[in-house]
Design a protein around this motif. Structure first.
Motif, PDB file in Angstrom:
ATOM      1  N   THR B  24       0.875  -1.159   0.000  1.00 13.11           N
ATOM      2  CA  THR B  24       0.000   0.000   0.000  1.00 13.11           C
ATOM      3  C   THR B  24       0.914   1.211   0.000  1.00 13.11           C
ATOM      4  OG1 THR B  24      -1.643  -1.207   1.239  1.00 13.11           O
ATOM      5  CG2 THR B  24      -1.885   1.172   1.176  1.00 13.11           C
ATOM      6  N   LEU B  25       0.667   2.130  -0.920  1.00 15.46           N
ATOM      7  CA  LEU B  25       1.546   3.284  -1.007  1.00 15.46           C
ATOM      8  C   LEU B  25       1.134   4.315   0.041  1.00 15.46           C
ATOM      9  CD1 LEU B  25       1.808   3.635  -4.848  1.00 15.46           C
ATOM     10  CD2 LEU B  25       3.214   2.328  -3.289  1.00 15.46           C
ATOM     11  N   THR B  26       2.086   4.694   0.852  1.00 16.81           N
ATOM     12  CA  THR B  26       1.826   5.700   1.894  1.00 16.81           C
ATOM     13  C   THR B  26       2.965   6.704   1.859  1.00 16.81           C
ATOM     14  OG1 THR B  26       3.091   4.490   3.513  1.00 16.81           O
ATOM     15  CG2 THR B  26       0.733   4.019   3.412  1.00 16.81           C
ATOM     16  N   GLN B  27       2.929   7.632   2.803  1.00 17.31           N
ATOM     17  CA  GLN B  27       4.023   8.606   2.812  1.00 17.31           C
ATOM     18  C   GLN B  27       5.355   7.952   3.171  1.00 17.31           C
ATOM     19  OE1 GLN B  27       1.335   8.557   4.746  1.00 17.31           O
ATOM     20  NE2 GLN B  27       1.556   9.848   6.540  1.00 17.31           N
ATOM     21  N   ARG B  28       5.312   6.695   3.648  1.00 15.06           N
ATOM     22  CA  ARG B  28       6.554   5.997   3.951  1.00 15.06           C
ATOM     23  C   ARG B  28       7.321   5.626   2.702  1.00 15.06           C
ATOM     24  NH1 ARG B  28       8.870   3.731   8.259  1.00 15.06           N
ATOM     25  NH2 ARG B  28       9.884   1.962   7.275  1.00 15.06           N
ATOM     26  N   CYS B  78      -0.425  15.603  -6.675  1.00 16.88           N
ATOM     27  CA  CYS B  78       0.492  14.594  -7.182  1.00 16.88           C
ATOM     28  C   CYS B  78       0.627  13.465  -6.166  1.00 16.88           C
ATOM     29  CB  CYS B  78       1.840  15.238  -7.457  1.00 16.88           C
ATOM     30  SG  CYS B  78       2.910  14.218  -8.414  1.00 16.88           S
ATOM     31  N   PHE B  79       0.796  13.844  -4.919  1.00 22.14           N
ATOM     32  CA  PHE B  79       0.939  12.854  -3.857  1.00 22.14           C
ATOM     33  C   PHE B  79      -0.320  12.006  -3.728  1.00 22.14           C
ATOM     34  CE2 PHE B  79       0.403  11.749   0.664  1.00 22.14           C
ATOM     35  CZ  PHE B  79       1.505  10.938   0.811  1.00 22.14           C
ATOM     36  N   LYS B  80      -1.450  12.706  -3.784  1.00 21.87           N
ATOM     37  CA  LYS B  80      -2.740  12.052  -3.632  1.00 21.87           C
ATOM     38  C   LYS B  80      -3.002  11.075  -4.771  1.00 21.87           C
ATOM     39  CE  LYS B  80      -7.446  13.422  -3.602  1.00 21.87           C
ATOM     40  NZ  LYS B  80      -8.308  14.516  -3.958  1.00 21.87           N
ATOM     41  N   ASN B  81      -2.417  11.371  -5.905  1.00 18.79           N
ATOM     42  CA  ASN B  81      -2.605  10.529  -7.086  1.00 18.79           C
ATOM     43  C   ASN B  81      -1.992   9.151  -6.876  1.00 18.79           C
ATOM     44  OD1 ASN B  81      -3.646  10.328  -9.661  1.00 18.79           O
ATOM     45  ND2 ASN B  81      -1.710  10.823 -10.617  1.00 18.79           N
ATOM     46  N   LEU B  82      -0.999   9.088  -6.011  1.00 20.60           N
ATOM     47  CA  LEU B  82      -0.262   7.844  -5.826  1.00 20.60           C
ATOM     48  C   LEU B  82      -0.541   7.221  -4.461  1.00 20.60           C
ATOM     49  CD1 LEU B  82       1.588   6.571  -7.837  1.00 20.60           C
ATOM     50  CD2 LEU B  82       3.527   7.555  -6.657  1.00 20.60           C
ATOM     51  N   SER B  83      -0.631   8.067  -3.455  1.00 18.04           N
ATOM     52  CA  SER B  83      -0.749   7.579  -2.089  1.00 18.04           C
ATOM     53  C   SER B  83      -2.082   6.869  -1.881  1.00 18.04           C
ATOM     54  CB  SER B  83      -0.625   8.754  -1.135  1.00 18.04           C
ATOM     55  OG  SER B  83      -0.980   8.350   0.147  1.00 18.04           O
TER      56      SER B  83
END
Lengths: 691, 314
Positions: B24-28, B78-83
């Motif tokens: 799961t893609l997170t800010q980590r 951009c972040f939201k697109n992936l996270s």
């Protein structure tokens, strides 16, 4: 990283690019020379042709040739100037040339960035609300080029987009406002001449018959005035601009020469506190001149103006942007209809030099007028009486106020005074001073504006170019300079109600200007809209355009006490940080899932709460499969689990006729989910404890 | 030096994002930085600010701040697109050297997340673009050429996006556990001797094959031929079974690693591979002897796969 970069521009992005190009360039075409504007349009049309496939891409030789021709032409046109306009023209040229070459996606970026910079450059020429609205929209069109390069192929429901955009605006607008308010305004790092070389409408420093009439056909705004108290009566509002004291043929000129030129910017206005004393703040439109307009007996109350030696309000440098200045005035002086540069002081005699200046006349000409004055002088009247007599002469003789005076041939004053007798303020004021000087009374023609239109909605005064006026000031030994307005003798309407009323019968009000909304002032709706629009613009100028370091300081120190550069930067950093975090929360981690199916959401909630105890729904596992799997693990809850997945299928897929009541079913599904999760967790605890 | 830095960096990356088939893609594990164009845009912002300062123009200030906050929001989008994107490596394939190893992923977006223009890049492979709707499970297959025999992992792939304006890039490095199994390339080799079975036996066996008796049904397994699926059974019960036949032919052939006259290990394995396929096509029973093991004689698709897998891992 080679993917999206050396690919050709997608067609929709190219279309957006062409739209953005036209949107950004259009307002600039009025600032650059004609050939540049035309060739830029031609190039853009060629590009449209290439886009449509009617033309091939130009080869390298053609492109080089084009660049050389453009540079040569540019050099020829602009070599003697170095101003903002030149820089903008250069940008316009380069962007236009680049347009023909833009082929790959990577070219788009630089192109869009230059377009964005050009959007901002437009603010150096115009700062109205409409300009800002237009330029910001154009910037978004330019940015949409980049967006269309990166947009996916998804069709996102409109509802989702609307919610997204609303959220974005709700977060972005306060952020931008906060930064705008708190960002420390830094003094210019180096001084760049902002000469725009644009032609401005306004009063010039000479007056020949007919000149003011031209001005009266313009409905452009000259300035706006906000009074600290009541607005004085219209007939008292003589906005003195400059004195014309030198007659040459039939043209009056100003002999004033402003040797003093100050460095510094007009925008950095420091206004004085004028508590107790009535004052007014003027927001003047660019004139590219140094003179300011003020009422008789006013005193300077802001740092960007000064009182000239002859008692006129002057700017420290030319006005090329809408500029604010403040003056205080004396109600008594205004009402007395008299003025001098400093009324409190005892009347000071004119020096010999001044005497000579205000009595200057061509030595010959106008024999009829000369004879008339000679006869008058023989009556042995005092200077005041003589002046009064001349004034009443205008009233009693059949003079007629008109904006279309007949042409005079030969001696202007003779013709006007004794044969045509038709003219407007410039004619009356000029003739009166001519005659007074013949009689040896020092006098001068004053030009400026008279009256103005009150914007009731906001309570300020709008002075238009058609309010331009000329009147007379006469020197009397006992009283000093006194104002006389011969026009008021002929057409009292002009002074009491303004030009529109005065020329009503004639129908010449703004007759050359069919599109001016001021012309249709009679129509209530047009008038209302015009005033509304003006007050929007005024507040825009006052709060946004005029929000400079000084205003910022005054505005913020009202709440925050003494604000320094450092504290401003700190406030901005903290506020910005908080808002960006907020933006992340609102835009990024929003838990609201309104747009998604409630049933799916409900089931996913169930899954995610089970995930915490280590039971995970596999990818692609249907709800039924999942609950069946769970039954194997938690056999006690078989009934509830089955019910849950059944609910899911009923709600999602049941046919219309046997569709259960959705709301109540969803509610019971929710309750079931909660109790089930609780039971499972409890049971797990119980089973774990003994172990 | 550069290589060392790279190595330490990716060790750090690997610590943050351990090898696993479900991610799961997170800010980590999502990294974010301006692109080259984003850097240029920052330059534009500075130029605008300088213009605003020098001309004391409030509107240019305003314009600068507007574009500046757009830059900030572009980071968020951009972040939201992936996270929050959920990735799992669902399956890998089995193939021969020289073919393509396929890694099938399932991507699942969050209920309110639309992922636009995601780019998968596998080193030295063309980049794959994917768009995912909200709450959607999308299948993505990444392929690499199978260059060597055995278990082949996909290696570290990068998933990136520059949505929405291309000024910011959000990316993540991913490494997965599941590996594709690559069989040796089938090559025809010379066998020194023919023992136990003769060509005639094979012929006979083939002849009688059509009259085989149905011996039973077994579970469907990946790789079974569709024409042996018990479709009737599937239609009535909804479960996939494969029909098994009792081959009449009792002739058994042994394929032996040491029978080949020439070639090193890899070549010999390739010869073996060829003969396994050949024997299977002929339909006879065969067994296989290879370094490190023996596959008992049998027939059918399952048996073929068993042999091939053994060869791949030998």
């Amino acid at each position: 990283m080679q993917h999206s970069h050396d690919s050709l521009i997608p067609r929709n992005a190219l279309f957006a690019l062409l739209v953005a190009f036209f949107a950004v360039m259009l307002p600039h075409y009025s600032n650059v020379s004609a050939w540049l504007a035309i060739s830029s349009v031609v190039i853009a049309l060629l590009r449209v042709g290439i886009y449509k496939g009617w033309l091939p891409y130009p080869n390298a030789r053609a492109k080089t040739l084009l660049v050389f021709i453009a540079i040569a032409a540019f050099y020829m046109t602009y070599r003697h100037q170095f101003s903002v306009e030149t820089a903008v023209a250069f940008f316009v040229m380069s962007v236009s040339l680049k347009l023909i070459e833009v082929k790959f996606a990577k070219d788009c970026y630089l192109f869009v960035f230059i377009l964005l910079y050009l959007c901002a450059c437009q603010f150096l020429f115009s700062q109205t609300f409409i300009t800002a609205l237009y330029q910001i929209s154009a910037a978004f069109v330019a940015l949409s080029v980049l967006f269309s390069l990166h947009k996916g192929t998804l069709t996102i429901p409109r509802k989702v987009r609307v919610i997204e955009v609303t959220k974005l605006i709700m977060v972005a607008v306060p952020l931008v406002i906060a930064i705008f308010m708190f960002f420390p305004r830094i003094a210019p790092l180096w001084s760049i001449p902002l000469s725009t070389g644009k032609a401005y409408t306004g009063i010039s420093d000479s007056m020949s018959p007919g000149q003011i009439a031209e001005l009266t056909q313009s409905s452009a705004r000259a300035f706006r005035v906000e009074f600290s108290g009541e607005i004085p009566a219209k007939s008292e509002l003589y906005w003195r601009g400059l004195a014309l004291d030198f007659l040459e043929g039939d043209t009056w000129r100003s002999s004033e020469y402003l040797a003093r030129s100050f460095m510094g910017r007009l925008n950095e206005v420091r206004t004085d506190d004028t508590e107790g004393q009535p004052s007014y703040t003027v927001l003047i439109e660019p004139t590219d001149k140094k003179w300011a307009y003020g009422l008789a007996g006013s005193e300077v109350a802001s740092s960007n103006i000064f009182m000239s030696e002859r008692g006129y309000v002057r700017f420290k440098s030319n006005v090329i942007q809408p500029t604010r200045y403040k003056l205080s005035y004396d109600l008594g002086v205004l009402a007395l209809n008299q003025q001098s540069s400093n009324t409190e002081a005892p009347v000071r005699a004119l020096s010999a030099k001044e005497m000579k200046r205000y009595l200057q006349l061509p030595s010959t000409g106008n024999p009829q007028t000369r004879a008339f004055i000679k006869a008058l002088l023989a009556k042995d009247l005092s200077q005041v009486e003589l002046t009064e007599y001349l004034m009443s002469y205008f009233r009693e003789q059949p003079f007629h106020y008109t904006l279309r005076p007949p042409r005079t041939s030969g001696a202007f004053f003779d013709d006007f005074m004794f044969s045509t007798q038709r003219g407007f303020c410039a004619h009356y004021a000029g003739s009166l001073v001519y005659m007074l000087r013949l009689a040896g009374i020092p006098s001068r023609v004053l030009v400026g504006y008279q009256g103005g239109e009150i914007n009731e909605q906001e309570g300020y005064l709008m002075v238009h170019q058609y309010d331009a006026h000329a009147w007379v000031e006469v020197w009397h030994e006992s009283t000093g300079w006194l104002r006389y307005d011969p026009t008021a003798m002929v057409a009292p309407d002009r002074i009491e109600q303004g030009l529109e009323e005065a020329v009503r019968d004639e129908g010449t009000f703004l007759s050359d200007n069919a599109f001016s909304s001021a012309r249709y002032n009679r129509i209530e709706l047009v008038r209302w809209m015009r005033l509304r629009l003006d007050s929007i613009n005024y507040n825009w100028q006052k709060w946004v355009v005029g929000y400079d370091g000084q205003t910022q300081y005054k505005f913020l120190s009202r709440w925050l006490g003494d604000v320094s550069f450092k504290s401003l930067a700190l406030i901005m950093a903290v506020l910005g940080g908080v808002m960006v975090t907020l933006a992340f929360v609102v835009l990024g981690y929003s838990k609201k899932r309104r747009t998604v199916d409630k049933v799916v959401l409900e089931f996913e909630r169930f899954c995610s709460s089970l995930e915490k105890i280590g039971v995970k729904r596999a990818v692609g596992e249907t709800p039924k499969q999942f609950t069946n799997r769970l039954v194997g693990r938690f056999p006690h809850h078989k009934k509830s689990l089955d019910y849950l997945s059944d609910c899911f299928y009923w709600l999602q897929y049941a046919c219309d006729e046997n569709k259960p009541d959705e709301v109540s079913l969803l509610k019971s599904m929710k309750e079931k989910r909660k109790t089930l999760v609780r039971d499972i967790k409890n049971r797990r605890l119980r089973t774990q404890k003994p172990a | 030096m550069k290589a060392l830095m790279r190595k330490t960096f990716f060790q750090w990356v690997a610590r943050r994002s351990p090898v696993s088939d479900i991610k799961t893609l997170t800010q980590r594990n999502v990294y974010i930085f301006p692109t080259k164009e984003g850097g240029l845009f920052v330059g534009l912002l500075l130029l605008l600010l300088l213009t605003a300062i020098n001309y004391q123009s409030s509107l240019v200030y305003l314009f600068t701040f507007l574009l500046g906050s757009l830059f900030v929001f572009s980071i968020i989008f951009c972040f939201k697109n992936l996270s929050g994107l959920h990735l799992s490596l669902v399956a890998t394939n089995e193939c021969f050297v020289g073919e393509e190893a396929v890694y099938s992923f399932a991507l699942k977006s969050k209920p309110n997340q639309y992922c636009e223009s995601l780019f998968f890049s596998v080193p030295n492979q063309p980049i794959k673009k994917v768009d995912i709707s909200a709450s959607e499970v999308a299948a993505v297959a990444l392929t690499i050429p199978a260059t060597h025999r055995g278990l082949v992992s996909l290696g570290r792939i990068r998933l990136e996006t520059v949505y929405p304006l291309g000024l910011i890039r959000a990316w993540t490095w991913l490494a997965f556990e599941k590996q594709a199994l690559v069989f040796p390339t089938p090559l025809k080799g010379d066998r020194s001797l023919v023992e136990a079975s003769s060509g005639d036996d094979f012929e006979e066996g083939v002849k009688v094959k059509g009259e085989d008796e149905l011996s039973g049904l077994r579970d469907y397994a990946l790789g079974d031929s569709p024409n042996r699926i018990a479709w009737k059974h599937y239609a009535s019960k909804g479960e996939l079974y494969v029909k098994e036949f009792d081959g009449v032919s009792s002739s058994t052939c042994w394929l032996n690693y040491s029978d080949y006259t020439s070639g090193n290990k890899e070549q010999r394995l390739s010869y073996l591979c060829h003969d396994v396929l050949d024997s299977h096509r002929k339909g006879g029973r065969f067994g296989m002897v290879f370094p490190g093991g023996v596959v008992e004689p049998s027939s059918g698709d399952n048996h073929k796969m068993q042999c091939l897998r053994a060869l791949a891992l030998a």
